[in-house]
Design a protein around this motif. Structure first.
Motif, PDB file in Angstrom:
ATOM      1  N   ARG A   1       2.745   7.097  -5.213  1.00 43.39           N
ATOM      2  CA  ARG A   1       2.364   7.781  -6.464  1.00 43.39           C
ATOM      3  C   ARG A   1       1.646   9.099  -6.197  1.00 43.39           C
ATOM      4  NH1 ARG A   1       0.286   2.934 -10.524  1.00 43.39           N
ATOM      5  NH2 ARG A   1       2.140   1.648 -10.316  1.00 43.39           N
TER       6      ARG A   1
ATOM      7  N   ASP B   1       6.258  15.304  -5.650  1.00 43.64           N
ATOM      8  CA  ASP B   1       7.495  15.349  -6.440  1.00 43.64           C
ATOM      9  C   ASP B   1       8.250  14.031  -6.266  1.00 43.64           C
ATOM     10  OD1 ASP B   1       8.947  15.514  -3.988  1.00 43.64           O
ATOM     11  OD2 ASP B   1       8.712  17.696  -3.998  1.00 43.64           O
ATOM     12  N   LEU B   2       9.302  13.872  -7.073  1.00 46.82           N
ATOM     13  CA  LEU B   2      10.023  12.599  -7.067  1.00 46.82           C
ATOM     14  C   LEU B   2      10.759  12.363  -5.752  1.00 46.82           C
ATOM     15  CD1 LEU B   2      11.452  12.675 -10.713  1.00 46.82           C
ATOM     16  CD2 LEU B   2       9.614  11.215  -9.859  1.00 46.82           C
ATOM     17  N   ARG B   3      11.242  13.437  -5.124  1.00 45.00           N
ATOM     18  CA  ARG B   3      11.953  13.285  -3.858  1.00 45.00           C
ATOM     19  C   ARG B   3      11.040  12.671  -2.798  1.00 45.00           C
ATOM     20  NH1 ARG B   3      12.289  15.625   0.946  1.00 45.00           N
ATOM     21  NH2 ARG B   3      10.826  17.298   0.451  1.00 45.00           N
TER      22      ARG B   3
ATOM     23  N   ALA C   1       3.825   1.535  -1.238  1.00 46.47           N
ATOM     24  CA  ALA C   1       4.412   1.655  -2.576  1.00 46.47           C
ATOM     25  C   ALA C   1       3.400   2.302  -3.522  1.00 46.47           C
ATOM     26  CB  ALA C   1       4.836   0.283  -3.092  1.00 46.47           C
ATOM     27  N   ALA C   2       2.131   1.905  -3.405  1.00 45.27           N
ATOM     28  CA  ALA C   2       1.098   2.490  -4.257  1.00 45.27           C
ATOM     29  C   ALA C   2       0.835   3.950  -3.860  1.00 45.27           C
ATOM     30  CB  ALA C   2      -0.185   1.672  -4.165  1.00 45.27           C
TER      31      ALA C   2
ATOM     32  N   ARG D   1       8.226  11.110  -3.368  1.00 41.76           N
ATOM     33  CA  ARG D   1       7.813   9.780  -3.832  1.00 41.76           C
ATOM     34  C   ARG D   1       8.858   8.744  -3.439  1.00 41.76           C
ATOM     35  NH1 ARG D   1       5.742   8.537  -9.917  1.00 41.76           N
ATOM     36  NH2 ARG D   1       6.046   6.294  -9.951  1.00 41.76           N
ATOM     37  N   ALA D   2      10.134   9.101  -3.614  1.00 40.66           N
ATOM     38  CA  ALA D   2      11.207   8.177  -3.244  1.00 40.66           C
ATOM     39  C   ALA D   2      11.216   7.926  -1.741  1.00 40.66           C
ATOM     40  CB  ALA D   2      12.554   8.739  -3.699  1.00 40.66           C
TER      41      ALA D   2
ATOM     42  N   ARG E   1       0.811  -1.213   0.000  1.00 40.38           N
ATOM     43  CA  ARG E   1       0.000   0.000   0.000  1.00 40.38           C
ATOM     44  C   ARG E   1       0.844   1.263   0.000  1.00 40.38           C
ATOM     45  NH1 ARG E   1      -5.407  -1.179  -0.522  1.00 40.38           N
ATOM     46  NH2 ARG E   1      -5.497  -3.443  -0.571  1.00 40.38           N
TER      47      ARG E   1
ATOM     48  N   SER F   1       8.552   5.541  -0.895  1.00 36.78           N
ATOM     49  CA  SER F   1       8.946   4.250  -1.477  1.00 36.78           C
ATOM     50  C   SER F   1       9.984   3.563  -0.591  1.00 36.78           C
ATOM     51  CB  SER F   1       9.527   4.454  -2.879  1.00 36.78           C
ATOM     52  OG  SER F   1       8.585   5.083  -3.724  1.00 36.78           O
TER      53      SER F   1
END
Lengths: 217, 217
Positions: free
Chosen positions: A34, A38-40, A30-31, A42-43, A28, A46
């Motif tokens: 999204r 921003d990517l930072r 990991a989903a 998100r990482a 969950r 994650s």
């Protein structure tokens, strides 16, 4: 006080429950990553997810060492844990980090309490799979940023956190019902864990955490 | 032959590309894990996903050490990499493990080739983020099991693998176009990497891997 002896079926049930919790939390989170703006970020979510699967591996290995297929140990809990996540799908980033913040901490508090009832290696294993505090720090900082950007968010996230706790408690009831006996017995065993006291302590710690990020219980 | 000197912009572009590749591979593999027929296999693909995010962290840290925000380094590649994954969403478990098997290996082959053009620490970093062979072994075993259960699956998965490679090549073209120059220059730099030869070697290795699991190219 003599070292407590733990019946193996209870340990198996507990390890199965915690292992499945890690596996689904991974899925969950990991989903939910999204939803990050921003990517930072998100990482970062994650990575929190990835830490769960590392813990899953340790628990699954321990079950295998006890000659129990991890899938068998997890099976009784799939229904309630899946239902918890299905009923608490975050719809934006603030809800996602609040869910991680609330859920990880309550899980850890519960595991710390239960660890005391376990013997040597299993006690250590359960203490080892507690979440690293930097993840809670990240989630807390994100909640504060969201509230700072729009103070009305505090109300919405407070309600969201109450829903998370409500759903978790409701599914905890189903877990107890799904349990084949030993796990509930382990949690409720005499002076080791006093269920009323456990509940009171978990709630008090949760309330303090809510206040720490500007949410009310 | 003197040690090659690498212009920093190319290294930044490469690290950004690889970092984003890891981040998106994490995201998609974590989602694909839901296609697993049981919790054991679901956990195995989840662990493969988690390994990607560990590598992402190392690459992002290196970018930060070079004073480049990881988001900036990754930004040019979001379009093509996202498009690759959007156009190759597995619809069952066999397709999911085939995608992991094919994609990880081609990525590794490419990184091994490119590592030779980099200097000391960056070369080592790129070699360090190669996938562990046990993940490829797991995926290969799953493909073989699927074909054994139903030999007709081999044809479908062979076509699927060709589509994966086709989409990857098409997006590689977009990556080259999105690139601000230095990365493409790095890959194409004189005798360091001969692009035709690189392409030939990647294709030959891919064909051998397909044959190894009973698929044809």
């Amino acid at each position: 006080m003599p070292a407590p002896t733990t019946p193996t079926p209870a340990v198996v049930d507990l390890l199965g429950l915690v292992a499945l919790g890690e596996l689904l939390a991974f899925d969950r989170m990991a989903a939910d990553a999204r939803l990050a703006p921003d990517l930072r970020r998100r990482a970062a979510l994650s990575e929190m997810a990835a830490a769960e699967i590392g813990n899953y591996r340790r628990l699954a290995d321990r079950l295998a060492a006890l000659d129990v297929p991890p899938d068998d140990a997890m099976a009784p809990y799939v229904g309630p844990l899946q239902a918890y996540h299905d009923s608490t799908e975050p719809k934006d980033w603030a809800e996602a980090v609040t869910k991680a913040y609330v859920g990880d901490a309550i899980t850890d508090d519960f595991l710390r309490e239960i660890a005391g009832t376990l013997d040597g290696p299993d006690r250590q294993l359960v203490l080892d799979v507690l979440h690293e505090s930097r993840y809670a720090d990240f989630a807390a900082a994100e909640i504060r940023v969201a509230i700072e950007a729009d103070p009305r968010v505090a109300n919405r996230l407070s309600m969201w956190a109450r829903r998370l706790v409500g759903e978790a408690l409701s599914q905890a009831g189903r877990v107890a019902a799904a349990d084949r006996g030993p796990l509930t017995a382990l949690i409720a065993q005499g002076e080791q864990v006093d269920v009323q006291g456990l509940f009171r302590r978990l709630t008090a710690a949760h309330t303090a955490r809510m206040a720490a990020v500007g949410l009310n219980n």
